[in-house]
Design an enzyme around this catalytic site. Structure first.
Site, mmCIF file in Angstrom:
data_model
loop_
_atom_site.group_PDB
_atom_site.id
_atom_site.type_symbol
_atom_site.label_atom_id
_atom_site.label_comp_id
_atom_site.label_asym_id
_atom_site.label_seq_id
_atom_site.Cartn_x
_atom_site.Cartn_y
_atom_site.Cartn_z
ATOM 1 N N ALA A 78 0.813 -1.212 0.000
ATOM 2 C CA ALA A 78 0.000 0.000 0.000
ATOM 3 C C ALA A 78 0.851 1.268 0.000
ATOM 4 O O ALA A 78 0.521 2.252 -0.671
ATOM 5 C CB ALA A 78 -0.925 -0.014 1.216
ATOM 6 N N THR B 257 12.549 5.167 3.425
ATOM 7 C CA THR B 257 11.633 5.458 4.526
ATOM 8 C C THR B 257 11.083 4.161 5.110
ATOM 9 O O THR B 257 10.038 4.165 5.771
ATOM 10 C CB THR B 257 10.463 6.338 4.041
ATOM 11 N N ALA B 258 11.778 3.047 4.870
ATOM 12 C CA ALA B 258 11.290 1.726 5.287
ATOM 13 C C ALA B 258 12.039 1.226 6.515
ATOM 14 O O ALA B 258 11.572 1.386 7.642
ATOM 15 C CB ALA B 258 11.406 0.744 4.122
ATOM 16 N N ARG B 259 13.203 0.604 6.312
ATOM 17 C CA ARG B 259 14.010 0.080 7.405
ATOM 18 C C ARG B 259 15.484 0.313 7.091
ATOM 19 O O ARG B 259 15.923 0.163 5.949
ATOM 20 C CB ARG B 259 13.769 -1.423 7.598
ATOM 21 N N ASP C 213 15.114 8.116 6.384
ATOM 22 C CA ASP C 213 14.339 8.353 7.597
ATOM 23 C C ASP C 213 14.619 7.268 8.633
ATOM 24 O O ASP C 213 14.010 7.267 9.700
ATOM 25 C CB ASP C 213 12.837 8.383 7.256
ATOM 26 N N GLU D 293 18.424 2.435 16.147
ATOM 27 C CA GLU D 293 17.621 3.602 16.499
ATOM 28 C C GLU D 293 17.168 3.511 17.958
ATOM 29 O O GLU D 293 16.681 2.464 18.377
ATOM 30 C CB GLU D 293 16.386 3.679 15.591
ATOM 31 N N HIS E 93 13.185 8.919 11.819
ATOM 32 C CA HIS E 93 12.127 7.897 11.753
ATOM 33 C C HIS E 93 10.754 8.495 12.043
ATOM 34 O O HIS E 93 9.998 8.013 12.898
ATOM 35 C CB HIS E 93 12.425 6.757 12.731
#
Length: 316
Positions: free
Chosen positions: A156, A231-233, A257, A262, A283
């Site tokens: 999505a 922007t995922a992992r 991101d 983290e 993130h």
């Protein structure tokens, strides 16, 4: 009836979280350290976690645990094989960041493609004041229209990113990968996406098969004018290879991101990359107010559905 539901890292979610319908007790902790996990989950039927890891050595000490509700789409913090073997249901969040993550990705893309940070820095340093005409051209400015957006991950969020790209007049290609695959998506071989794309945006989960998916060899296949957006992992990209790629000009820039660790309490190599063609945000791509409330509502819906014998969004 659920006896006890425990949210181990409530501070990670800035939204209203309602009590599960059938829970006799619902307990929240702002954050939970590794040594606090077992005592806090003692006697709990359901654990809610965002980034608190639940691995086999920990789960072995929690015989009453029947369900883990993950307050995120990614569930790499959970030992899924152990849960599957021992009948612990694991549910994650689906389709909650379909607007906020693509918008954040394009914020990074536009800022990089048009050299926003570089021009802002020049203005702050008085370069405009010294210009002999009404503007100056110290950094490249590129259009998105007519360029190719390569997306790795056709869920999505990847689809949402594709929709924005098409609105900008970009050609969108999805990288091929093993099943399952989204219906109606035409795939392009992975290496072709890497080589042909002007912007590559990552929207796939972190799994053993995707760890360091973008390594130095991948960077060497990219266009020298390409942008990489993650922007995922963090683990999807070999971070040392990214620094080398930026230093050697293998790509034009990158917007991230996420990091492999983290928060980066003890420092991180990417924190030391101070250049206008690299942007690092903490993130927050997922964290619009609307997205977080949607997440919080679905989180409890997942627990209520499981308790009612109609589980949804299970990953085991």
């Amino acid at each position: 009836m659920i006896r006890r539901v425990v949210f181990l890292d409530r501070a990670s979610l800035k939204a209203t979280v309602r009590k599960p319908v059938g829970a006799a007790a619902y307990v929240e902790y702002a954050k939970t350290s590794a040594e606090e996990i077992v005592p806090r989950l003692a006697g709990a039927d359901v654990a809610i976690v965002n980034k608190v890891p639940l691995r086999a050595p920990t789960l072995e000490q929690l015989p009453d645990l029947k369900m883990i509700a993950v307050a995120a789409t990614g569930y790499d913090v959970i030992d899924v094989p152990y849960c599957k073997e021992h009948g612990i249901a694991v549910a994650n969040i689906r389709n909650y960041a379909v607007h906020t993550v693509p918008e954040h990705a394009f914020m990074l893309i536009l800022a990089l493609r048009r050299s926003l940070l570089a021009y802002r820095e020049d203005v702050q340093n008085g370069v405009w004041n010294k210009s002999d005409q009404f503007c100056f051209f110290t950094h490249p400015i590129g259009d998105l229209h007519g360029s190719t957006l390569g997306i790795i991950g056709e869920g999505a969020i990847g689809q949402g990113t594709a929709a924005i790209g098409r609105a900008f007049g970009m050609k969108v290609v999805f990288a091929d990968h093993p099943p399952p695959k989204m219906e109606g998506v035409t795939f392009t071989p992975h290496d072709e996406v890497i080589a042909q794309s002007d912007v590559i945006s990552l929207h796939c989960p972190l799994m053993p098969s995707t760890r360091n998916l973008i390594d130095l060899a991948a960077f060497r296949k990219m266009k020298r004018t390409a942008l990489l957006i993650n922007t995922a992992r963090g683990g999807l990209v070999d971070e040392s290879a990214l620094i080398q790629a930026l230093d050697e000009g293998l790509i034009a820039g990158a917007g991230f991101d996420v990091l492999t660790v983290e928060p980066p309490r003890n420092g991180h190599p990417l924190l030391d990359v101070r250049r206008p063609n690299f942007i690092l945000t903490p993130h927050i791509a997922w964290a619009s107010d609307g997205a977080m409330q949607f997440l919080a509502d679905q989180l409890i819906d997942n627990i209520d559905a499981w308790a009612a014998g109609k589980p949804q969004h299970l990953v085991t």
